[in-house]
Scaffold this motif. Structure first.
Motif, PDB file in Angstrom:
ATOM      1  N   LEU A 188       0.852  -1.192   0.000  1.00 35.42           N
ATOM      2  CA  LEU A 188       0.000   0.000   0.000  1.00 35.42           C
ATOM      3  C   LEU A 188       0.884   1.236   0.000  1.00 35.42           C
ATOM      4  N   LYS A 189       0.637   2.111  -0.952  1.00 38.27           N
ATOM      5  CA  LYS A 189       1.340   3.390  -1.012  1.00 38.27           C
ATOM      6  C   LYS A 189       0.398   4.446  -0.468  1.00 38.27           C
ATOM      7  N   TYR A 190       0.821   5.162   0.597  1.00 37.56           N
ATOM      8  CA  TYR A 190      -0.091   6.085   1.276  1.00 37.56           C
ATOM      9  C   TYR A 190       0.671   7.319   1.749  1.00 37.56           C
ATOM     10  N   PRO A 191      -0.027   8.431   2.003  1.00 38.55           N
ATOM     11  CA  PRO A 191       0.644   9.702   2.317  1.00 38.55           C
ATOM     12  C   PRO A 191       1.502   9.634   3.571  1.00 38.55           C
ATOM     13  N   LEU A 192       2.539  10.479   3.600  1.00 39.17           N
ATOM     14  CA  LEU A 192       3.437  10.538   4.754  1.00 39.17           C
ATOM     15  C   LEU A 192       2.696  10.948   6.022  1.00 39.17           C
ATOM     16  N   ALA A 193       1.776  11.900   5.886  1.00 36.79           N
ATOM     17  CA  ALA A 193       1.025  12.388   7.040  1.00 36.79           C
ATOM     18  C   ALA A 193      -0.332  11.707   7.108  1.00 36.79           C
ATOM     19  N   HIS A 194      -0.763  11.356   8.312  1.00 32.72           N
ATOM     20  CA  HIS A 194      -2.068  10.737   8.491  1.00 32.72           C
ATOM     21  C   HIS A 194      -3.152  11.682   7.976  1.00 32.72           C
ATOM     22  N   GLY A 195      -4.001  11.175   7.074  1.00 33.01           N
ATOM     23  CA  GLY A 195      -5.024  12.021   6.477  1.00 33.01           C
ATOM     24  C   GLY A 195      -4.469  13.040   5.500  1.00 33.01           C
ATOM     25  N   GLY A 196      -3.248  12.786   4.983  1.00 29.11           N
ATOM     26  CA  GLY A 196      -2.571  13.744   4.115  1.00 29.11           C
ATOM     27  C   GLY A 196      -3.126  13.796   2.707  1.00 29.11           C
ATOM     28  N   ASP A 197      -2.511  14.661   1.908  1.00 31.33           N
ATOM     29  CA  ASP A 197      -2.946  14.904   0.536  1.00 31.33           C
ATOM     30  C   ASP A 197      -2.832  13.635  -0.310  1.00 31.33           C
ATOM     31  N   MET A 198      -3.926  13.274  -0.953  1.00 30.27           N
ATOM     32  CA  MET A 198      -3.972  12.071  -1.791  1.00 30.27           C
ATOM     33  C   MET A 198      -3.873  12.400  -3.277  1.00 30.27           C
ATOM     34  N   SER A 199      -3.695  13.674  -3.622  1.00 25.69           N
ATOM     35  CA  SER A 199      -3.804  14.065  -5.028  1.00 25.69           C
ATOM     36  C   SER A 199      -2.738  13.402  -5.898  1.00 25.69           C
ATOM     37  N   ARG A 200      -1.515  13.288  -5.418  1.00 24.29           N
ATOM     38  CA  ARG A 200      -0.466  12.679  -6.234  1.00 24.29           C
ATOM     39  C   ARG A 200      -0.713  11.179  -6.412  1.00 24.29           C
ATOM     40  N   LEU A 201      -1.242  10.548  -5.384  1.00 24.30           N
ATOM     41  CA  LEU A 201      -1.582   9.130  -5.508  1.00 24.30           C
ATOM     42  C   LEU A 201      -2.740   8.919  -6.484  1.00 24.30           C
ATOM     43  N   GLU A 202      -3.671   9.865  -6.505  1.00 18.91           N
ATOM     44  CA  GLU A 202      -4.772   9.781  -7.459  1.00 18.91           C
ATOM     45  C   GLU A 202      -4.266   9.917  -8.893  1.00 18.91           C
ATOM     46  N   VAL A 203      -3.295  10.822  -9.104  1.00 22.99           N
ATOM     47  CA  VAL A 203      -2.703  10.950 -10.433  1.00 22.99           C
ATOM     48  C   VAL A 203      -1.960   9.670 -10.802  1.00 22.99           C
ATOM     49  N   GLU A 204      -1.227   9.099  -9.841  1.00 18.67           N
ATOM     50  CA  GLU A 204      -0.505   7.853 -10.118  1.00 18.67           C
ATOM     51  C   GLU A 204      -1.471   6.744 -10.517  1.00 18.67           C
ATOM     52  N   ARG A 205      -2.597   6.647  -9.815  1.00 21.23           N
ATOM     53  CA  ARG A 205      -3.609   5.642 -10.178  1.00 21.23           C
ATOM     54  C   ARG A 205      -4.068   5.843 -11.620  1.00 21.23           C
ATOM     55  N   LYS A 206      -4.378   7.087 -11.980  1.00 24.95           N
ATOM     56  CA  LYS A 206      -4.861   7.365 -13.330  1.00 24.95           C
ATOM     57  C   LYS A 206      -3.791   7.058 -14.378  1.00 24.95           C
ATOM     58  N   LEU A 207      -2.536   7.389 -14.081  1.00 20.46           N
ATOM     59  CA  LEU A 207      -1.458   7.101 -15.022  1.00 20.46           C
ATOM     60  C   LEU A 207      -1.288   5.588 -15.201  1.00 20.46           C
TER      61      LEU A 207
END
Length: 269
Positions: A39-58
């Motif tokens: 599982l790849k998840y943000p450094l901060a709890h509840g952190g920004d997911m936008s880059r992970l969302e872009v990675e999913r789309k790519l």
């Protein structure tokens, strides 16, 4: 890279399905879920997911390919990915100094890396961070390209998705705008990756990371086309990458195959 004590601390804040933290990057942790999934998840709890969302789309644009890390699913926790159990190529090579991989193995990795890049380019995706640390090793030590936070381009070159990635300096093609990218900047970085695979170390080992002005020294050599002069079986290929003479990664794959066949005919290993 996390120290062991840091991993113990961060483990307390990981999603419940994460068994342990196994790696970290600039914006995310990688946690073991089971033998085949991370599982790849943000450094901060509840952190920004936008880059992970872009990675999913790519990854969805790239689709399934044997040289690409597999996307399993996406949730509020993060990005579930195929697990490559033998770590990344950079660490593996650097830790194999006493028993380096054979020439044929290194050539196979070079070709597999080029195949991965050729595939994503055929799908209109630029990786923008080609380097050995982003090539993972599966159970049979084949390569899989990971960390997709680059760009997706339309047929006319319009940027449809942008994850904001950029190459580290030893893999960076000098240009006016560091965030501008194209197939040739990816291939420049691939040339540096092939050099690393063949030589066992990054370009310009005489320049030490962290020393005064090291970043500028590396960039200046590339800008002045003062490329490494080391002789290896892929020297001509890496030079063509650095001179931006390849029109496509597919052409590079063909050249690597020719090198492999020539060496096989001579019995070199």
């Amino acid at each position: 890279m996390l120290h062991e004590a840091e991993i113990v601390v961060y483990q307390q804040y990981s999603p419940p399905e994460v068994q342990r933290v196994i790696a970290s990057g600039s914006s995310a942790f990688i946690g073991e879920v089971d033998a085949s999934t991370v599982l790849k998840y943000p450094l901060a709890h509840g952190g920004d997911m936008s880059r992970l969302e872009v990675e999913r789309k790519l990854l969805e644009v790239v689709g399934h390919h044997r040289r690409i890390i597999g996307l399993k699913r996406f949730s509020n926790s993060g990005l579930y990915l195929e697990r490559a159990i033998n770590g990344n190529l950079a660490d593996y090579i650097l830790e194999s100094v006493d028993s380096p991989p054979s020439l044929q193995q290194r050539l196979s990795w070079c070709q597999e890396a080029a195949e991965a890049v050729a595939w994503i380019h055929s799908r209109g995706v630029l990786h923008c961070d080609i380097q050995p640390a982003n090539f993972l090793l599966d159970e049979e030590f084949h390569l899989k390209l990971s960390d997709f936070q680059g760009k997706h381009l339309s047929e006319n070159g319009t940027v449809l998705l942008d994850g904001g990635s950029g190459e580290p300096c030893r893999f960076y093609c000098p240009r006016e705008d560091p965030f501008e990218a194209d197939t040739k900047t990816d291939l420049f970085a691939l040339g540096c990756t092939i050099y690393f695979i063949m030589m066992g170390h990054p370009v310009f080992p005489d320049i030490v990371d962290g020393e005064d002005g090291w970043y500028e020294k590396v960039n200046d050599r590339f800008a002045k086309q003062q490329f490494p002069q080391d002789v290896h079986v892929c020297s001509e290929i890496t030079l063509k990458c650095w001179l931006k003479e390849y029109e496509s990664a597919s052409d590079l794959v063909q050249d690597l195959e020719s090198v492999r066949m020539a060496l096989s005919d001579t019995g070199c290993t």
